[in-house]
Motif scaffolding. Sequence first.
Motif, short mmCIF file in Angstrom:
data_model
loop_
_atom_site.label_atom_id
_atom_site.label_comp_id
_atom_site.label_asym_id
_atom_site.label_seq_id
_atom_site.Cartn_x
_atom_site.Cartn_y
_atom_site.Cartn_z
N SER A 170 0.91 -1.08 -0.12
CA SER A 170 0.03 -0.48 0.12
C SER A 170 0.90 1.14 0.04
N ARG A 206 1.32 4.86 3.12
CA ARG A 206 1.12 5.89 3.19
C ARG A 206 0.12 6.25 2.17
N GLN A 252 -8.99 2.83 1.76
CA GLN A 252 -9.55 2.33 1.79
C GLN A 252 -11.10 3.52 2.11
N GLU A 253 -10.83 4.98 1.74
CA GLU A 253 -12.00 5.92 1.37
C GLU A 253 -11.91 5.60 -0.09
N ARG A 256 1.90 -3.14 4.59
CA ARG A 256 2.99 -2.79 5.03
C ARG A 256 4.03 -2.93 4.95
N TRP A 263 -2.89 3.65 2.26
CA TRP A 263 -3.81 2.70 2.95
C TRP A 263 -5.05 4.38 2.74
N PRO A 264 -5.07 4.79 4.01
CA PRO A 264 -6.29 5.63 3.75
C PRO A 264 -6.51 5.82 2.87
N ASP A 265 -5.73 5.61 1.60
CA ASP A 265 -6.61 6.13 0.08
C ASP A 265 -7.56 4.89 -0.62
N PRO A 268 -10.80 -3.45 6.79
CA PRO A 268 -9.13 -2.96 7.84
C PRO A 268 -9.10 -4.16 8.82
N TRP A 275 -13.21 -3.82 1.10
CA TRP A 275 -11.92 -4.03 2.29
C TRP A 275 -13.11 -4.52 3.51
#
Length: 742
Positions: free
Chosen positions: A301, A306, A312-313, A373, A308-310, A407, A405
């Motif tokens: 990711s 860095r 998921q969103e 990660r 990973w938030p993208d 998480p 996803w």
Amino acid sequence: MGRLKRAEPVLNAAEQWKKRCLLDGGSIFTEERLWSRENFEQLRIHFVENPDEGPDSFHDKLQRQLEPASPEAKRLWAEMTWVLYLIVSSLKRRTKVSDINMVWEWSGSALPDDHWALGEILEQGIVNPGAAYNTNRWREFVFFITAMIDWFSLSEGNRKSLISDPWRFAEWLEKREHAHARQFRHAFLFLLFPDSFESILSRKNKVEIVKAFFHKWKEELAVDYTDRIAVDRALLNVRERIIDEHPGQEIDFYRPPFSDVWKSPPPSPPSSPQEPSPTEESDEAWFRQRFGEVDVWAISSGEGARLWPDFQEHGIAAIGWDELGNIETYDSRDAVHEALIDGGYGSDPKNNSRALWEFANEVKIGDIIIAKRGRSSILGWGTVTGEYKLDPDRPEYQNVRTVEWTPCKEPIALPKSRRIANKTLTRFSPYKNWLRFAFGLIEGETPNEKVGPVPYDLSTALEDVFVSEDQFKRLLDSIRLRKNLILQGPPGVGKTFIARRVAWCLIGRNDSHPVEMVQFHQSYAYEDFVQGWRPTENGGFMLRSGVFFEFCKRAEEQSETPFVFIIDEINRGNLSRIFGELLMLIEADKRGSNFAIPLTYSAAGERFSVPANMHLLGLMNTADRSLAMVDYALRRRFSFETLRPAYHTEKFKEYLINKGADEPLVMLIVGRMSAINDHIREDKDLGSGFEIGHSYFVPDEEETLDERWFHTIVDTQIEPLLREYWFDRPERVDELLTILKQ
């Protein structure tokens, strides 16, 4: 009774800590009085009662927490760190020293580089406590601080009385807050009372050992396994029984033959035809039940996770190399490979071309993807819900699949033996045993460390070594053909790191059982290595087999498995003295029972041979000034391969970038260290054998890669090495340091 030969230096240091700190209230590093209730109370106020739950690193938060504390309290924290790290074998010495120095320097002073407590004593450690010891270190510190407040609340007489009785001390420690859940509780007892407690930091493992040995002896033992002290007493009972059965033999519950007793499940009744056996068949059955016919993949990711938030969103998985455009327009993986080469992505970017091709063409709707990660953590998993597409509206990572996803609540740290592949995208369906372990962690199960080793092949080995595929193949061919290989090179080129990967590749799996490692030194002898008479406690002598003899016997029992014996600093030992008559038997054409000979201390009629599946892998530091020319006997029996610094390689640069370093920092490291090595090679008193290797700049998992990190390594590791090289020319060192620090 938990003493091991390799533990003696650590235990000697622990004895100093006990006397200087726990009893006298002094200090490990100075003559001041740091270990006091007053200083621990400061740490309670500023750390225990002032938690910082922000997103920063542990040390960034700790610096803020300790900012108002006194210099003495900060130095006390550094000494606590030294104690917690003393037993740990899974961290490099430089990491330990860096952490200790960092906190000490917050107090406004610096530690001397040559202090005994920062030297070799921190190099080896004793046990690998697992990832939790690091990720939960704040909890270990809380336990340590609160226990020490109680300790220094006692009178001096009570402290001396308690510390003279291991079981009374254990009962006292057991009553301290948080003791029931802390690994340092076990480390504390072992460091202070190694004749009563084991160097095992897992209550679960202690229980398993006790149960397994009494099962083996076909006896019942009335133990309350919820009582940690009762388990420790039972474990001491087990050790004493083993000593009676194996007099004079060192007992390490994590190494064969003793690990074989408890790391394998006790015999059970034969399975019925409908029941899967606890082998690969059950892993296959689990996989089919869990996933059916779909594939399972692991995806990176981004650097430091860095993206990973993208992910998921937007409900996606994505990879880069956007310059290539739509991957579906390429008719083969070879075409993608050529496009990457033309785009300047290295001379042989086969892992990247495979990732792109598989992401676009072989990942299917319904497949499972694990988000990771680096190599050390699982972030979540998901189901692929859409076909591949190129999304030119994204600013980067435009190659996209939609994913639903799930998480993880917190990133799941993987144990060292279970680290995930470093590639951008990896098909993990063949590794069903690993997947079973990983999804057990994801679903909240207790890790089952009895699962089998992970398959290990050439492509896996090449992921994290900085040598070419051709050179690594040559290493494998050499050791297969000659049976004996020496890796030589200057400090920091990763000789030990590569040696283990050569061994695992030869074996075909990441498995410590068929691998043993020792380090030669000037005092190492035949009696240590092969066989010799050793004194017993009752004043007599007994014949004891050495580590190589025992390893050969293990290899004989598993003749189909390659066994690898690694010898660090092989040129430091007197080979004729250490090997004795075995110098002949280690030759590739003198293996097996047809060449068996009697040993120096053998009983009449007893003969010994080196099995054909035994391989010797020696490591040699070419920058060691104290060594004479290598014995001709060594030269004749071993193949030699030289390892060089890898600063110039694309793999090294990519590795640092993937670890979070920006490109200017990478080029700074490459440029300045290459310049230093140019000067070393050109010096007539040094030469290429004294170059400085890249391993100094291979970061640990949690290090932040910036110029401060670079300068810390230069100050603490590179500069001392340069001053050793040019000990009689300090002005020359100053010139080179100007290059490094400009």
